[in-house]
Design an enzyme around this catalytic site. Structure first.
Site, PDB file in Angstrom:
ATOM      1  N   HIS A   1      39.677  39.451  53.407  1.00 26.43           N
ATOM      2  CA  HIS A   1      39.560  38.948  54.775  1.00 26.43           C
ATOM      3  C   HIS A   1      38.738  39.855  55.687  1.00 26.43           C
ATOM      4  O   HIS A   1      38.043  39.367  56.574  1.00 26.43           O
ATOM      5  CB  HIS A   1      40.963  38.777  55.352  1.00 26.43           C
ATOM      6  CG  HIS A   1      41.012  38.160  56.712  1.00 26.43           C
ATOM      7  ND1 HIS A   1      40.520  36.890  56.971  1.00 26.43           N
ATOM      8  CD2 HIS A   1      41.490  38.625  57.896  1.00 26.43           C
ATOM      9  CE1 HIS A   1      40.702  36.598  58.248  1.00 26.43           C
ATOM     10  NE2 HIS A   1      41.274  37.633  58.835  1.00 26.43           N
TER      11      HIS A   1
ATOM     12  N   GLU B   1      51.484  38.408  67.318  1.00 30.49           N
ATOM     13  CA  GLU B   1      51.105  38.479  65.910  1.00 30.49           C
ATOM     14  C   GLU B   1      51.681  39.742  65.300  1.00 30.49           C
ATOM     15  O   GLU B   1      52.185  40.629  66.001  1.00 30.49           O
ATOM     16  CB  GLU B   1      49.576  38.426  65.754  1.00 30.49           C
ATOM     17  CG  GLU B   1      48.981  37.060  66.064  1.00 30.49           C
ATOM     18  CD  GLU B   1      47.506  36.946  65.720  1.00 30.49           C
ATOM     19  OE1 GLU B   1      46.931  37.917  65.205  1.00 30.49           O
ATOM     20  OE2 GLU B   1      46.933  35.870  65.970  1.00 30.49           O
TER      21      GLU B   1
ATOM     22  N   ARG C   1      43.588  47.087  59.553  1.00 30.01           N
ATOM     23  CA  ARG C   1      43.264  46.562  60.882  1.00 30.01           C
ATOM     24  C   ARG C   1      44.445  45.807  61.484  1.00 30.01           C
ATOM     25  O   ARG C   1      45.060  44.971  60.839  1.00 30.01           O
ATOM     26  CB  ARG C   1      42.056  45.625  60.786  1.00 30.01           C
ATOM     27  CG  ARG C   1      41.719  44.939  62.102  1.00 30.01           C
ATOM     28  CD  ARG C   1      40.525  44.019  61.951  1.00 30.01           C
ATOM     29  NE  ARG C   1      40.763  42.900  61.053  1.00 30.01           N
ATOM     30  CZ  ARG C   1      41.317  41.744  61.410  1.00 30.01           C
ATOM     31  NH1 ARG C   1      41.725  41.557  62.645  1.00 30.01           N
ATOM     32  NH2 ARG C   1      41.468  40.780  60.538  1.00 30.01           N
TER      33      ARG C   1
ATOM     34  N   ARG D   1      50.070  43.357  57.767  1.00 25.61           N
ATOM     35  CA  ARG D   1      49.394  42.455  56.838  1.00 25.61           C
ATOM     36  C   ARG D   1      49.408  42.949  55.398  1.00 25.61           C
ATOM     37  O   ARG D   1      49.549  42.160  54.470  1.00 25.61           O
ATOM     38  CB  ARG D   1      47.938  42.248  57.277  1.00 25.61           C
ATOM     39  CG  ARG D   1      47.784  41.211  58.357  1.00 25.61           C
ATOM     40  CD  ARG D   1      46.332  40.973  58.672  1.00 25.61           C
ATOM     41  NE  ARG D   1      46.208  39.876  59.623  1.00 25.61           N
ATOM     42  CZ  ARG D   1      45.075  39.510  60.168  1.00 25.61           C
ATOM     43  NH1 ARG D   1      43.962  40.145  59.871  1.00 25.61           N
ATOM     44  NH2 ARG D   1      45.032  38.507  61.020  1.00 25.61           N
TER      45      ARG D   1
ATOM     46  N   HIS E   1      43.983  39.006  53.712  1.00 22.41           N
ATOM     47  CA  HIS E   1      44.839  38.182  54.560  1.00 22.41           C
ATOM     48  C   HIS E   1      45.931  37.590  53.680  1.00 22.41           C
ATOM     49  O   HIS E   1      45.655  37.037  52.613  1.00 22.41           O
ATOM     50  CB  HIS E   1      44.040  37.065  55.232  1.00 22.41           C
ATOM     51  CG  HIS E   1      44.751  36.476  56.401  1.00 22.41           C
ATOM     52  ND1 HIS E   1      45.861  35.662  56.263  1.00 22.41           N
ATOM     53  CD2 HIS E   1      44.532  36.593  57.728  1.00 22.41           C
ATOM     54  CE1 HIS E   1      46.292  35.315  57.465  1.00 22.41           C
ATOM     55  NE2 HIS E   1      45.496  35.863  58.375  1.00 22.41           N
TER      56      HIS E   1
END
Length: 504
Positions: A337, A116, A372, A278, A232
């Site tokens: 998110h 990811e 994060r 992100r 997100h």
């Protein structure tokens, strides 16, 4: 006044992975677990798709995982906390597997791991492609329900804290079966989740409105980094509330972000393209949508016909909105998110007020910094939930003392919707002083009309700290202050409601 009972053990509010992990680890001490929704509902843990990040393969190490966590956190991660999380991560995943979580396996029997964004190695332990949260939670719930030291009380909605004259948190006030109920206990663990319900577009259960965060702040607990909200990048844009999620694992498998003209645009925003952090991807999609070009996740080639078995949750969500991701690009938009901020704790979940502990998304351990790292949230809930449960189990109740109720009023639904729209507009993916001032004015008006409701307290924490942070960093981007300054965390204490101190 309602009834009062005493629980001589650990009192946990919230039944996501952090709360359940705390409950199991508190044994043999008695645990009373309070949840507003039935088990495995109303919590973000059950909705998590990607999986759990952990250094489980031969080519990976906890040191590499910690380094990736620190890099993603944009200068604000506590290195010791990141090292702890990464070091205890593999054992946490194995412990959940032993409880029955059916992680995907390789043909040799090891954990199958995917890549990811912002991870230097494939280290995401997944379940049935995108079913990690639900399957892990089902295994943990089964264990909790069979544990004799845990009593679960569902339908108990948190309304307040009980606090003595010295500031010790000695219990909670809940509404249960329509009646207020005071429960005193030696230790209170708040595992109340995030703040997604404060935003008009969120991927989390809408009932998560920062109530635990707000009550802890009103009680005088130190709150850390409330301005850092993660959006997100790829919520599925089909008009649902909450918005279903297109897991980041899709981009790890090779799915591309394109605009309405079919042009892949991420390489123009970051050299890592689809696997950029992100916050970068969220701002890129926001910019494409704002420019009228639209944004879509094209997984036709990367996944295609394999969608039903590889990503069943995404496939079902798309079909429910009239999109077949096997043959159509998925319309996407950023959505609230995850909250990096929360109740400041140490490595054992201990908050700044005696008797109070926090774990999971409602806590601020310093492990996430300003942004994060993907799939570190379930891991943090498991690792620090266990630690909070162990620490809380050692607490003893002081002698009899007078207690005060610290309560917040309910916020009517129409006022909540006004707040959600204002938060998405002015404290979203991009921010500026004019918008944040407008938002704080809106919160002032709502408080004047409805009192200091929990969602308003939590929203003010976010907005005030975002206005005070005159730079851009991680999930916090100011168009009027696009540069980054020296990295400093925010620490907030009420009643001032503004950052009281900063520390590097």
């Amino acid at each position: 006044m309602g009834d009062r009972i005493h629980h001589d053990g650990v009192l946990i509010v919230g039944a996501g992975l952090a709360g359940l992990s705390a409950a199991l680890s508190a044994a043999p001490r008695k645990v009373l677990l309070l949840t507003g929704a039935p088990l495995n509902q109303g919590c973000s843990s059950a909705w998590a798709q990607g999986g759990m990040a952990a250094a489980l393969s031969d080519g990976d190490t906890p040191e590499l995982h910690a380094a990736d966590t620190i890099a993603a956190g944009a200068g604000l991660v506590d290195p010791a906390m990141a090292a702890l999380l990464a070091r205890e991560g593999p054992a946490a995943v194995r412990r959940l597997a032993e409880l029955g979580a059916p992680f995907d396996r390789t043909v040799e029997g090891g954990f199958a791991q995917s890549l990811e964004a912002a991870h230097s190695r494939p280290r995401i332990a997944r379940v049935k492609g995108d079913q990690a949260g639900r399957e892990i939670m089902e295994a943990v719930v089964r264990t909790v329900l069979s544990s004799r030291h845990v009593e679960v009380r569902a339908g108990a909605r948190l309304k307040g804290l009980l606090q003595d004259a010295e500031g010790r948190v000695c219990g909670v006030v809940v509404v249960h079966n329509g009646r207020p109920l005071e429960i005193t206990a030696p230790a209170v663990v708040l595992a109340t989740g995030g703040i997604g319900g404060l935003y008009g577009v969120t991927t989390t259960p809408a009932e998560l409105q920062g109530e635990g965060l707000a009550l802890a702040a009103l009680a005088g607990a130190v709150i850390g980094d409330p301005e850092f909200v993660q959006f997100h990048p790829t919520a599925i844009d089909i008009g649902r509330d909450p918005a279903p999620l297109a897991t980041e694992a899709l981009r790890g498998e090779g799915a591309k972000l394109i605009n309405a003209s079919g042009e892949a645009f991420m390489a123009g925003y970051h050299p890592d393209a689809e696997l950029a952090p992100r916050d970068v991807v969220a701002r890129a999609i926001h910019a494409e949508i704002a420019a009228g070009r639209g944004a879509f996740l094209d997984a036709r080639e990367a996944v295609g016909a394999h969608f039903p078995e590889e990503f069943p949750a995404v496939f079902a969500a798309c079909l429910s909105g009239g999109v077949d991701p096997r043959i159509q690009p998925i319309p996407v938009a950023p959505a609230c998110h995850y909250h990096m901020g929360g109740i400041v704790t140490d490595a054992h979940g201990t908050a700044s007020l005696p008797g109070l502990f926090a774990a999971g998304e409602s806590a601020s351990t310093g492990v996430h910094g300003a942004n994060r790292l993907a799939s570190n949230s379930l891991l943090e809930a498991a690792v620090f939930g266990v630690r909070a449960g162990v620490a809380a189990a050692s607490e003893t109740m002081p002698g009899p003392r007078a207690l005060r109720r610290l309560m917040t009023p309910d916020l009517p639904q129409d006022a909540l919707q006004t707040l959600r729209a204002a938060m998405s507009r002015d404290a979203g993916v991009v921010r500026d002083a004019a918008g944040l001032d407008r938002l704080l004015g809106q919160i002032d008006q709502l408080e004047a009309a409805h009192g200091r409701a929990g969602p308003l307290v939590a929203a003010r924490l976010v907005a005030s700290a975002a206005l005070d942070r005159r730079e851009s960093r991680g999930g916090h981007f100011r168009t009027d202050y696009p540069l980054s300054l020296a990295p400093q965390r925010t620490f907030v204490t009420l009643p001032e409601g503004t950052p009281a101190s900063r520390a590097a």
